[in-house]
Scaffold this motif. Structure first.
Motif, short mmCIF file in Angstrom:
data_model
loop_
_atom_site.label_atom_id
_atom_site.label_comp_id
_atom_site.label_asym_id
_atom_site.label_seq_id
_atom_site.Cartn_x
_atom_site.Cartn_y
_atom_site.Cartn_z
N ALA A 57 24.45 -18.63 4.71
CA ALA A 57 23.42 -17.59 4.64
C ALA A 57 23.11 -17.23 3.19
CB ALA A 57 23.88 -16.35 5.41
N GLU A 58 24.14 -17.19 2.34
CA GLU A 58 23.93 -16.93 0.91
C GLU A 58 23.08 -18.03 0.29
OE1 GLU A 58 26.57 -16.34 -3.20
OE2 GLU A 58 27.49 -17.09 -1.36
N LEU A 59 23.34 -19.27 0.65
CA LEU A 59 22.58 -20.40 0.13
C LEU A 59 21.12 -20.33 0.60
CD1 LEU A 59 22.71 -23.04 -1.50
CD2 LEU A 59 23.34 -24.20 0.61
N GLN A 60 20.91 -19.94 1.84
CA GLN A 60 19.55 -19.81 2.36
C GLN A 60 18.78 -18.69 1.66
OE1 GLN A 60 20.17 -19.31 6.57
NE2 GLN A 60 20.33 -21.50 6.96
N ARG A 61 19.47 -17.58 1.36
CA ARG A 61 18.81 -16.49 0.64
C ARG A 61 18.41 -16.93 -0.77
NH1 ARG A 61 22.85 -13.39 3.32
NH2 ARG A 61 24.19 -13.50 1.48
N ALA A 62 19.30 -17.68 -1.43
CA ALA A 62 18.98 -18.19 -2.77
C ALA A 62 17.78 -19.12 -2.71
CB ALA A 62 20.20 -18.91 -3.35
N HIS A 63 17.74 -19.99 -1.72
CA HIS A 63 16.61 -20.91 -1.57
C HIS A 63 15.32 -20.12 -1.34
CE1 HIS A 63 14.49 -24.60 -0.30
NE2 HIS A 63 13.88 -23.80 0.55
N ALA A 64 15.36 -19.11 -0.48
CA ALA A 64 14.16 -18.32 -0.19
C ALA A 64 13.66 -17.60 -1.43
CB ALA A 64 14.46 -17.32 0.93
N GLN A 150 20.50 -10.26 -11.45
CA GLN A 150 20.86 -10.27 -10.04
C GLN A 150 21.58 -11.57 -9.74
OE1 GLN A 150 17.39 -10.56 -7.56
NE2 GLN A 150 18.55 -10.89 -5.68
N VAL A 151 22.76 -11.48 -9.14
CA VAL A 151 23.51 -12.69 -8.80
C VAL A 151 22.88 -13.32 -7.56
CG1 VAL A 151 25.74 -13.64 -8.13
CG2 VAL A 151 25.63 -11.77 -9.79
N VAL A 152 22.38 -14.53 -7.74
CA VAL A 152 21.71 -15.24 -6.65
C VAL A 152 22.69 -16.09 -5.86
CG1 VAL A 152 19.91 -16.92 -6.11
CG2 VAL A 152 19.55 -15.26 -7.94
N LEU A 153 23.61 -16.75 -6.58
CA LEU A 153 24.54 -17.67 -5.93
C LEU A 153 25.82 -17.73 -6.74
CD1 LEU A 153 24.46 -19.55 -3.43
CD2 LEU A 153 23.72 -21.39 -4.95
N GLU A 154 26.96 -17.68 -6.07
CA GLU A 154 28.26 -17.75 -6.73
C GLU A 154 28.95 -19.08 -6.42
OE1 GLU A 154 30.17 -13.53 -7.35
OE2 GLU A 154 29.76 -13.82 -5.21
N ARG A 191 31.29 -25.24 -5.49
CA ARG A 191 32.73 -25.46 -5.43
C ARG A 191 33.19 -25.79 -4.01
NH1 ARG A 191 34.30 -20.67 -6.92
NH2 ARG A 191 34.01 -21.13 -9.12
N ASP A 192 32.56 -25.19 -3.01
CA ASP A 192 33.03 -25.36 -1.64
C ASP A 192 32.15 -26.26 -0.79
OD1 ASP A 192 31.01 -23.56 -1.88
OD2 ASP A 192 31.82 -22.10 -0.46
#
Length: 208
Positions: A57-64, A150-154, A191-192
């Motif tokens: 979900a975090e990856l999808q938010r970053a893509h959006a 703003q942190v988009v992706l960690e 990383r994951d």
């Protein structure tokens, strides 16, 4: 009167012997241990699945977010804090450069629900800081410093950018005042999750 003798097997029907009780307790303990192990494994699996879903979900938010910004990129140069104009309308750091922004550009469509006296365009900047992909903006286009990121992706190990212009892909953007890339590709090493490749189209009327 003489009492009749009760057979030994008949006398045992009234209860369990100590050995039988101990055997039953041992079997119950084994079953309980196995059940606890299964429940713990199930809980661990549910936790892993939940963490995986949250990561996706975090990856999808970053893509959006990247898609919303890049799909509204504008052909507009900005001035730095010292008043010097950028050499290009679309800024992109060359491979291996972490000083300059990964991507920097002006976008259309900055919402203004309060009707504040400002432009509807906004300068957006993406940087890779440590293991985080960060996004920052400026309160106005020219001569302003970027606000808090703003942190988009960690969990980002590396990011490689590729640009499509003049019918070919390259790992660097030559810049220019009159054109933007036709598309931007990001290869993000997480990383994951390993390598994730994403492609974003820029507005057709202002592409190179």
């Amino acid at each position: 009167m003489r009492r009749a003798r009760v057979p030994a097997h008949a006398r045992r029907r009234g209860g369990f012997t100590l050995v039988e009780v101990l055997v039953a307790l041992s079997v119950f303990a084994l079953l309980a241990t196995a059940a606890v192990g299964v429940m713990a494994w199930s809980a661990d699996q549910q936790g892993a699945v939940r963490a995986r879903m949250e990561r996706l979900a975090e990856l999808q938010r970053a893509h959006a977010l990247l898609e919303a910004d890049l799909s509204q990129a504008a052909l507009r140069r900005v001035r730095r804090g010292n008043g010097v104009a950028e050499a290009s309308a679309f800024v992109a750091a060359p491979p291996g450069d972490r000083i300059r922004p990964l991507l920097g550009f002006v976008r259309h469509g900055w919402e203004n629900p309060d009707a504040a006296p400002r432009a509807s365009m906004q300068y957006v900047e993406y940087r890779l800081v440590d293991d985080r992909l960060e996004r920052s903006t400026r309160p106005w286009l020219d001569g302003a410093a970027s606000g808090p990121p703003q942190v988009v992706l960690e969990g980002v190990e590396s990011v490689r950018t590729h640009f499509h212009a003049y019918r070919q892909w390259s790992d660097g953007w030559g810049g220019g005042l009159t054109s933007l890339p036709r598309a931007v590709m990001l290869e993000v090493q997480l990383r994951d999750l390993g390598r994730v490749r994403q492609v974003f189209l820029l507005p057709a009327e202002e592409r190179g």
